[in-house]
Write an enzyme that holds these catalytic residues in place. Structure first.
Site, PDB file in Angstrom:
ATOM      1  N   ASP A  83      -6.404   4.155   8.125  1.00  0.00           N
ATOM      2  CA  ASP A  83      -5.071   4.454   8.664  1.00  0.00           C
ATOM      3  C   ASP A  83      -5.131   4.303  10.179  1.00  0.00           C
ATOM      4  O   ASP A  83      -5.745   5.129  10.862  1.00  0.00           O
ATOM      5  CB  ASP A  83      -4.640   5.868   8.286  1.00  0.00           C
ATOM      6  CG  ASP A  83      -3.192   6.148   8.642  1.00  0.00           C
ATOM      7  OD1 ASP A  83      -2.689   5.574   9.633  1.00  0.00           O
ATOM      8  OD2 ASP A  83      -2.538   6.931   7.939  1.00  0.00           O
ATOM      9  N   ALA A 126       2.521   5.028  -4.234  1.00  0.00           N
ATOM     10  CA  ALA A 126       3.248   5.099  -2.962  1.00  0.00           C
ATOM     11  C   ALA A 126       4.520   4.266  -3.016  1.00  0.00           C
ATOM     12  O   ALA A 126       5.601   4.782  -3.314  1.00  0.00           O
ATOM     13  CB  ALA A 126       2.335   4.644  -1.828  1.00  0.00           C
ATOM     14  N   ARG A 127       4.400   2.970  -2.739  1.00  0.00           N
ATOM     15  CA  ARG A 127       5.540   2.056  -2.776  1.00  0.00           C
ATOM     16  C   ARG A 127       5.095   0.731  -3.374  1.00  0.00           C
ATOM     17  O   ARG A 127       4.009   0.228  -3.062  1.00  0.00           O
ATOM     18  CB  ARG A 127       6.110   1.824  -1.367  1.00  0.00           C
ATOM     19  CG  ARG A 127       6.944   2.983  -0.844  1.00  0.00           C
ATOM     20  CD  ARG A 127       8.277   3.066  -1.562  1.00  0.00           C
ATOM     21  NE  ARG A 127       9.104   4.169  -1.084  1.00  0.00           N
ATOM     22  CZ  ARG A 127      10.361   4.375  -1.491  1.00  0.00           C
ATOM     23  NH1 ARG A 127      10.914   3.559  -2.359  1.00  0.00           N
ATOM     24  NH2 ARG A 127      11.051   5.390  -1.029  1.00  0.00           N
ATOM     25  N   ASP A 132       2.589   3.826 -10.510  1.00  0.00           N
ATOM     26  CA  ASP A 132       3.833   4.591 -10.660  1.00  0.00           C
ATOM     27  C   ASP A 132       4.995   3.886  -9.972  1.00  0.00           C
ATOM     28  O   ASP A 132       6.145   4.282 -10.140  1.00  0.00           O
ATOM     29  CB  ASP A 132       3.658   6.001 -10.074  1.00  0.00           C
ATOM     30  CG  ASP A 132       4.859   6.898 -10.331  1.00  0.00           C
ATOM     31  OD1 ASP A 132       5.297   6.987 -11.501  1.00  0.00           O
ATOM     32  OD2 ASP A 132       5.375   7.503  -9.363  1.00  0.00           O
ATOM     33  N   GLU A 186      11.758  -2.587 -10.018  1.00  0.00           N
ATOM     34  CA  GLU A 186      11.897  -1.389 -10.839  1.00  0.00           C
ATOM     35  C   GLU A 186      13.241  -1.386 -11.570  1.00  0.00           C
ATOM     36  O   GLU A 186      14.278  -1.486 -10.922  1.00  0.00           O
ATOM     37  CB  GLU A 186      11.770  -0.140  -9.965  1.00  0.00           C
ATOM     38  CG  GLU A 186      10.397  -0.001  -9.318  1.00  0.00           C
ATOM     39  CD  GLU A 186      10.177   1.319  -8.600  1.00  0.00           C
ATOM     40  OE1 GLU A 186      11.117   2.159  -8.581  1.00  0.00           O
ATOM     41  OE2 GLU A 186       9.087   1.532  -8.063  1.00  0.00           O
ATOM     42  N   HIS A 217       7.841   5.794 -11.894  1.00  0.00           N
ATOM     43  CA  HIS A 217       8.159   6.327 -10.568  1.00  0.00           C
ATOM     44  C   HIS A 217       8.437   7.835 -10.636  1.00  0.00           C
ATOM     45  O   HIS A 217       9.490   8.317 -10.228  1.00  0.00           O
ATOM     46  CB  HIS A 217       9.358   5.584  -9.966  1.00  0.00           C
ATOM     47  CG  HIS A 217       9.362   5.607  -8.461  1.00  0.00           C
ATOM     48  ND1 HIS A 217       9.844   4.573  -7.708  1.00  0.00           N
ATOM     49  CD2 HIS A 217       8.955   6.556  -7.566  1.00  0.00           C
ATOM     50  CE1 HIS A 217       9.742   4.867  -6.418  1.00  0.00           C
ATOM     51  NE2 HIS A 217       9.201   6.064  -6.316  1.00  0.00           N
ATOM     52  N   ALA A 247       6.071  10.335  -9.481  1.00  0.00           N
ATOM     53  CA  ALA A 247       5.100  11.136  -8.725  1.00  0.00           C
ATOM     54  C   ALA A 247       5.728  12.364  -8.070  1.00  0.00           C
ATOM     55  O   ALA A 247       5.093  13.413  -7.967  1.00  0.00           O
ATOM     56  CB  ALA A 247       4.406  10.274  -7.681  1.00  0.00           C
TER      57      ALA A 247
END
Length: 343
Positions: A200, A260-261, A285, A290, A309, A311
């Site tokens: 990160d 996450a995405r 997820d 989508e 999706h 989470a």
């Protein structure tokens, strides 16, 4: 001051109203209610092809009618397009109870003099716990074993060495992104006995080391990790971050998790990576589209765990979302600086 609680079937209007009543100075605030159809009906873009509102529920006309006389709106999904701001010039604040105000045209809000806030961290605990669950499900083939047993097949052969899973204890797990969710995931992984690497560029290395994790560059993380879990925000810089080239750098048989995405990951090379064993398992997820289409190649690929999706879908997330936004409304009403301004 009149407030519209534009809830849905997750962050319900009743939760928003209860949170507003608990906020100092708002016990007697005038509140109107609107219930939007999400998640029973999918969210999507609202306002036409040029609209900046990409994930919303309900219609502009429905929202404009419900906003009559409202100075403030608290919502998760209501579509705040340029047309809505033009139709309701009395509106002064929109408090969005999600991690980003993707249901608001921010430039239009700014031009209209409407303050917009959001609710960072509302689902951090839920998403972190879910990511750990997805790791374990993929590493130990729990969904596959469950499906086989339900189909009447006792798969004792899963105990064969070549079919065996891997443990978190002693494993090296790489986290791509070390924000609120990544930090919780790292703490839980360390309790399992895993070595945690993080990539990160916005995290101070000394802070990471103090947390007991090792900061490294992304390519090093991919080559060293038995499990890679994505926790970065989706930005122009991170779109397609994990592509075919980076998948090829991963350890053979590694597990890849994305809660996450969808846009962080290039999905095209994944089926072949699973079939060749380049990836040992995949847990998803979120998706590039989508919901995924019926003929999606990953539906037939081996060792894949998929969820729709979910989470952040805990009751605690809904309560936190309502509380964070109610606190922002309280700050607005008292003339204080917002804690989470978006514009």
């Amino acid at each position: 001051m009149r407030v519209l609680a534009a809830g849905d079937h997750f962050v319900r209007p009743g939760l928003i109203i209860a949170a507003l009543r608990d906020e100092p100075g708002l016990a007697d605030v005038d509140v109107a209610e609107l219930t939007l159809p999400w998640p029973h009906e999918p969210f999507g873009p609202v306002g036409g092809p040029e609209s900046r509102v990409i994930e919303a529920s309900g219609t502009e006309e429905q929202l404009i009618e419900a906003l009559a006389g409202a100075e403030v709106c608290v919502t998760q999904m209501a579509p705040f397009t340029a047309g809505v701001f033009a139709a309701r010039p009395e509106l002064r604040m929109v408090a969005v109870s999600r991690g980003g105000p993707v249901n608001v045209d921010l430039p239009a809000a700014t031009r209209a003099g409407v303050a917009v806030s959001f609710a960072p961290g509302r689902n951090a605990t839920a998403a972190a716990e879910f990511a750990i669950g997805m790791m374990l499900a993929a590493m130990r083939r729990i969904p596959t074993a469950d499906a086989e047993l339900r189909a009447g097949r006792w798969r004792g052969d899963f105990y064969a060495y070549e079919e065996g899973g891997i443990e978190l204890d002693g494993a090296t797990v790489g986290l791509v992104g070390y924000g609120a969710i990544g930090r919780i995931v790292a703490r839980v992984l360390r309790a399992f006995g895993a070595q945690v690497l993080i990539a990160d560029p916005y995290t101070d290395p000394e802070t990471a080391r103090a947390d007991g994790v090792e900061p490294v560059e992304l390519d090093e993380l991919l080559t060293r990790s038995s499990v890679v879990s994505l926790h970065a925000r989706l930005t122009p810089e991170t779109k397609g971050l994990i592509d075919a080239g980076r998948i090829a750098r991963m350890r053979p048989g590694a597990v890849l998790v994305n809660t996450a995405r969808g846009g962080l990951l290039d999905y095209a090379p994944l089926p072949e990576a699973l079939r060749t064993g380049r990836l040992g398992a995949l847990a998803l997820d979120v998706y590039d589209l989508e919901p995924p289409p019926a003929d999606w190649p990953l539906h037939s690929a081996p060792n894949v765990v998929t969820t729709p999706h979910l989470a952040g879908a805990t009751r605690q997330t809904a309560h936190r979302a309502a509380a964070i936004t109610a606190a922002e409304v309280g700050r607005y009403a008292r003339g204080e600086k917002l804690a989470h301004p978006a514009n």
